[in-house]
Design a protein around this motif. Structure first.
Motif, short mmCIF file in Angstrom:
data_model
loop_
_atom_site.label_atom_id
_atom_site.label_comp_id
_atom_site.label_asym_id
_atom_site.label_seq_id
_atom_site.Cartn_x
_atom_site.Cartn_y
_atom_site.Cartn_z
N GLY A 140 57.35 29.27 13.48
CA GLY A 140 58.34 28.40 14.11
C GLY A 140 57.75 27.05 14.49
N GLY A 141 58.59 26.18 15.05
CA GLY A 141 58.17 24.83 15.37
C GLY A 141 57.02 24.77 16.35
N VAL A 142 57.04 25.57 17.41
CA VAL A 142 55.94 25.60 18.37
C VAL A 142 54.85 26.55 17.90
CG1 VAL A 142 55.28 26.18 20.75
CG2 VAL A 142 57.43 24.98 20.32
N PRO A 522 55.77 12.66 18.87
CA PRO A 522 54.35 12.95 19.08
C PRO A 522 54.05 13.30 20.54
CG PRO A 522 54.69 10.58 18.91
CD PRO A 522 56.01 11.23 18.58
N ALA A 523 52.92 13.95 20.73
CA ALA A 523 52.46 14.25 22.09
C ALA A 523 51.94 12.99 22.75
CB ALA A 523 51.36 15.30 22.04
N GLY A 524 51.85 13.01 24.07
CA GLY A 524 51.22 11.90 24.78
C GLY A 524 52.08 11.25 25.83
N ALA A 525 53.37 11.57 25.88
CA ALA A 525 54.23 10.96 26.90
C ALA A 525 53.89 11.52 28.27
CB ALA A 525 55.70 11.24 26.58
N GLU A 526 54.24 10.78 29.31
CA GLU A 526 54.05 11.27 30.66
C GLU A 526 54.96 12.48 30.89
OE1 GLU A 526 54.48 9.76 35.32
OE2 GLU A 526 54.64 8.33 33.65
N LEU A 527 54.42 13.48 31.55
CA LEU A 527 55.14 14.74 31.70
C LEU A 527 55.44 15.06 33.17
CD1 LEU A 527 53.20 16.98 29.15
CD2 LEU A 527 55.28 15.66 28.76
N GLU A 528 56.47 15.87 33.35
CA GLU A 528 56.84 16.33 34.69
C GLU A 528 57.01 17.84 34.65
OE1 GLU A 528 60.80 16.21 37.56
OE2 GLU A 528 60.37 14.48 36.26
N LEU A 529 56.37 18.53 35.59
CA LEU A 529 56.49 19.98 35.72
C LEU A 529 57.28 20.29 36.99
CD1 LEU A 529 54.09 19.63 33.73
CD2 LEU A 529 53.08 21.68 34.73
N ASP A 530 58.12 21.29 36.92
CA ASP A 530 58.96 21.62 38.08
C ASP A 530 59.26 23.12 38.07
OD1 ASP A 530 60.38 21.27 40.38
OD2 ASP A 530 62.11 20.32 39.44
N GLN A 531 59.79 23.61 39.16
CA GLN A 531 60.22 25.00 39.27
C GLN A 531 61.62 25.04 39.88
OE1 GLN A 531 56.42 26.39 41.32
NE2 GLN A 531 56.72 28.09 39.91
N GLY A 532 62.33 26.11 39.63
CA GLY A 532 63.68 26.25 40.15
C GLY A 532 64.74 26.10 39.08
N ASP A 533 64.35 25.70 37.88
CA ASP A 533 65.24 25.57 36.73
C ASP A 533 66.39 24.59 36.98
OD1 ASP A 533 66.22 25.95 34.21
OD2 ASP A 533 67.19 27.88 34.64
N THR A 534 66.02 23.32 37.17
CA THR A 534 67.05 22.28 37.36
C THR A 534 66.89 21.09 36.42
OG1 THR A 534 65.72 21.18 39.06
CG2 THR A 534 67.29 22.86 39.82
N ILE A 535 65.70 20.88 35.86
CA ILE A 535 65.45 19.64 35.14
C ILE A 535 66.10 19.65 33.76
CG2 ILE A 535 63.31 19.20 36.38
CD1 ILE A 535 61.77 20.11 33.94
N LYS A 536 66.34 18.45 33.22
CA LYS A 536 66.93 18.25 31.89
C LYS A 536 66.12 17.15 31.19
CE LYS A 536 71.34 18.92 34.20
NZ LYS A 536 72.60 18.26 34.62
N GLY A 537 66.25 17.07 29.89
CA GLY A 537 65.55 16.02 29.16
C GLY A 537 65.02 16.52 27.84
N LYS A 538 63.87 15.98 27.43
CA LYS A 538 63.28 16.34 26.15
C LYS A 538 61.76 16.43 26.29
CE LYS A 538 62.74 11.55 24.56
NZ LYS A 538 63.01 10.59 23.46
N ILE A 539 61.14 17.07 25.31
CA ILE A 539 59.67 17.16 25.29
C ILE A 539 59.22 17.45 23.87
CG2 ILE A 539 59.65 19.64 25.84
CD1 ILE A 539 57.02 19.10 27.39
N SER A 540 58.06 16.96 23.51
CA SER A 540 57.51 17.16 22.18
C SER A 540 57.01 18.59 22.01
CB SER A 540 56.37 16.18 21.94
OG SER A 540 55.60 16.55 20.82
N ARG A 541 57.22 19.15 20.83
CA ARG A 541 56.67 20.47 20.51
C ARG A 541 55.14 20.44 20.53
NH1 ARG A 541 61.35 20.35 17.30
NH2 ARG A 541 62.69 22.19 17.61
N ASP A 542 54.58 19.27 20.18
CA ASP A 542 53.12 19.15 20.23
C ASP A 542 52.61 19.36 21.65
OD1 ASP A 542 52.84 18.65 17.53
OD2 ASP A 542 52.92 16.47 17.74
#
Length: 617
Positions: A140-142, A522-542
């Motif tokens: 698969g992709g990941v 591509p990988a390398g963007a600034e990332l945000e980690l969270d808990q509670g299952d509320t965030i939305k958006g996108k992220i690279s498979r890399d």
């Protein structure tokens, strides 16, 4: 009390018995004309001098004193009935019912000479591979990115794949360009069909990365390499193709973890002997009666003998040197089937000591008399202690002698366990803290242990949004398509959440990653980690693949569930300059600064959304 000097013939050696006084220590001088060895006298025992060639211990008992049986030369009545009883306990013929049950309990496996079902694509398969990482959803992709990263680290990777030809084509560029220094094996299997998950696929596996997912496709169709699906930005009306989310996300996870039950450790170990929760392990005595001695012991269960009045086993008895004896022990009947403890690092006991040195023995043969893998441990009188016996500290011993060319302890086949109090250590050495008489060693439990359970053994790629369907107060129309279309897609997120629960309930140290919409950026963007299952958006498979591989080595990351996203807006493309790529990410620092808490799920329990707090039921 004294004895007259006399010559005593013993074992072909001439020794001299001299007048002695209890408590007196004196040199025994060799009378002229007698072929004797020089001896020391202490408390009635004649001991050899260091430069003596005679090493037999000779104990003198004064005339008229028949109250103690302390010498190796002391003769006592041997109990033939107890000897026969011991042999019968450990060699009792099995009933026809048990013979059938034992046969069925043994797994059907290939012989050593049979051909493996696995296909080696890169590196060399070791006969007894250890520290293998198995990847589910490896094409698969990941999944394909996880496999590639692990190979580049030199890891031994086993990929569960349904389509072998697709996997060969997918990984050919990695192998042909020599970018891989690890070993890659393909294990043809369908995770939705338990019978395809062969036992050989899980031998030597120490960690699992779960990237398997239900196949979602655009209703209008997709390219052969699934470009419409993988791009992750533009919306296409989706549908499930092939196996249902229940089959893949939930039952697939159950099948794989069931196949891995002897490979991945439980954080708390597995109980082998614990009278409070496990009552099917029976110990019987194997004392020096088997060699003519008269020591005796047993292991009985005391309902209040453990810490704080809990049940415990009491290893107790009387040990004596009479009749050339000097040891007492209890041993379990052979386990049926044998125990596979290869997922763990050693055995752990909780005991209340009496100041003596005991032996812990694990046997890997079903035979009554054979090599025992042994480690001595010291106890403190009257104090409860946790004793750990690492597997690599177990040495092969046969009848108190080290087997110098013995084989390594077989963690895959433990037949029985034994506790012993013996006058002898190994190769004729004496136990420095041994004493004759009664003894007692309460045993709270015997189990396996993991050296560092804070490192995840199972890393699962799930999805953000799994707890949102049905959450009170949520506006579904403002949620991502997977949440809005959960029912239409066969309960996709519902069964991903059920798969998460299977992992949590397994007892295996885990980390569950919930990425938002996955993209091919591509990988390398600034990332945000969270808990509670509320965030939305996108992220690279890399980025997700790098995170999964990093989690396999991160301490203090066990039992965490968290979401991850890029800070780049969903509609804004993220690109990098190939001439000036971003630096490698320090995943350890990012995880630590995010201050993730264990056991936070974001679930709704009894109508209440738990948010970022620990979920309790």
């Amino acid at each position: 009390i004294g004895m007259s000097a006399s010559s005593v013939r013993r074992g072909g050696e001439w020794c001299t018995a001299l007048p002695i006084v209890p408590g007196e220590r004196r040199m025994c001088k060799e009378p002229q004309g007698l072929h004797t060895a020089g001896c020391m006298v202490t408390r009635g025992k004649l001991l050899p001098r260091k430069n003596s060639t005679h090493y037999r211990h000779f104990t003198v008992r004064a005339a008229g004193n028949n109250s103690e049986e302390t010498g190796r030369d002391t003769k006592a009545k041997w109990d033939l009935g107890r000897f026969v009883k011991t042999l019968w306990f450990f060699n009792k013929p099995s009933s026809p019912f048990n013979l059938v049950k034992d046969t069925l309990a043994k797994p059907f496996s290939k012989t050593e000479d049979s051909e493996s079902s696995m296909i080696v694509l890169a590196g060399t398969r070791e006969r007894e591979a250890e520290n293998v990482v198995i990847v589910a959803g490896a094409t698969g992709g990941v999944g394909k990115r996880v496999v590639t990263l692990l190979l580049n680290q030199g890891r031994h990777v086993r990929a569960l794949v349904r389509d072998v030809e697709k996997a060969k084509s997918l990984y050919a560029p990695v192998i042909e360009h020599g970018r891989s220094s690890g070993c890659l094996e393909l294990a043809p299997a369908d995770i939705t069909q338990a019978k395809t998950l062969l036992p050989e696929y899980f031998t030597g596996v120490k960690q699992l990365v779960w990237c398997a997912a239900t196949k979602i496709v655009p209703k209008e169709g997709d390219t052969e390499d699934r470009q419409k699906y993988y791009q992750g930005i533009k919306f296409y009306d989706p549908e499930v193709e092939g196996d249902t989310p229940e089959s893949v996300e939930y039952r697939g996870m159950m099948n794989v973890l069931d196949a891995l039950q002897n490979s991945l450790p439980k954080a708390d170990g597995i109980d082998i002997f614990n009278p409070a929760v496990k009552k099917d392990v029976i110990f019987g005595p194997i004392d020096d009666v088997v060699m003519g001695g008269v020591s005796s012991s047993m292991l009985s269960v005391s309902p209040l003998g453990g810490e704080q009045g809990t049940p415990a086993g009491i290893f107790a008895g009387n040990v004596t040197q009479a009749n050339n004896g000097g040891f007492a022990s209890v041993r379990s009947r052979n386990f049926t089937p044998s125990l596979d403890v290869s997922a763990y690092d050693g055995f752990e006991m909780r005991v209340k000591g009496d100041g003596q040195r005991y032996k812990f023995i694990a046997r890997t043969e079903d035979a009554f008399d054979g090599v025992g893998y042994t480690c001595s441990f010291d106890t403190k009188p009257g104090i409860w202690q946790t004793i750990r016996i690492p597997f690599d500290k177990l040495i092969p011993v046969f009848r108190a002698k080290i087997v110098r060319d013995g084989t390594k302890f077989n963690q895959h086949h433990v037949s029985s366990l034994q506790l012993m109090l013996s006058k002898f250590e190994y190769d004729g050495q004496l136990n420095p803290s041994w004493s004759e008489g009664s003894f007692e060693l309460p045993v709270q439990y015997i189990k396996t242990y993991v050296e560092d359970p804070s490192i995840p053994r199972c890393v699962m790629v799930s999805s953000a949004g799994v707890t949102r369907p049905g959450r009170p107060g949520i506006n579904v129309e403002e949620e991502p398509p997977a949440v809005k279309m959960n029912d239409m897609l066969g309960g996709l997120l519902t069964f991903k959440e059920k798969g998460e629960d299977v992992v949590r309930e397994s007892g295996i140290p885990y980390a569950i990653v919930r990425p938002v919409a996955l993209t091919e950026e591509p990988a390398g963007a600034e990332l945000e980690l969270d808990q509670g299952d509320t965030i939305k958006g996108k992220i690279s498979r890399d980025d997700v693949a790098e995170l999964c591989v990093s989690l396999l080595e991160q301490k203090d990351m066990a039992n965490v569930t968290f979401e991850i996203k890029s800070t780049v807006p969903f509609s804004t493309p993220f690109e990098i300059d190939p001439r000036n790529p971003p630096p490698s990410r320090d995943w350890g620092a990012l995880l630590r600064t995010s201050k993730l808490k264990p056991h936070v799920t974001g679930k709704t329990i009894d109508g209440v959304y738990t948010g970022r707090e620990k979920a309790t039921v």
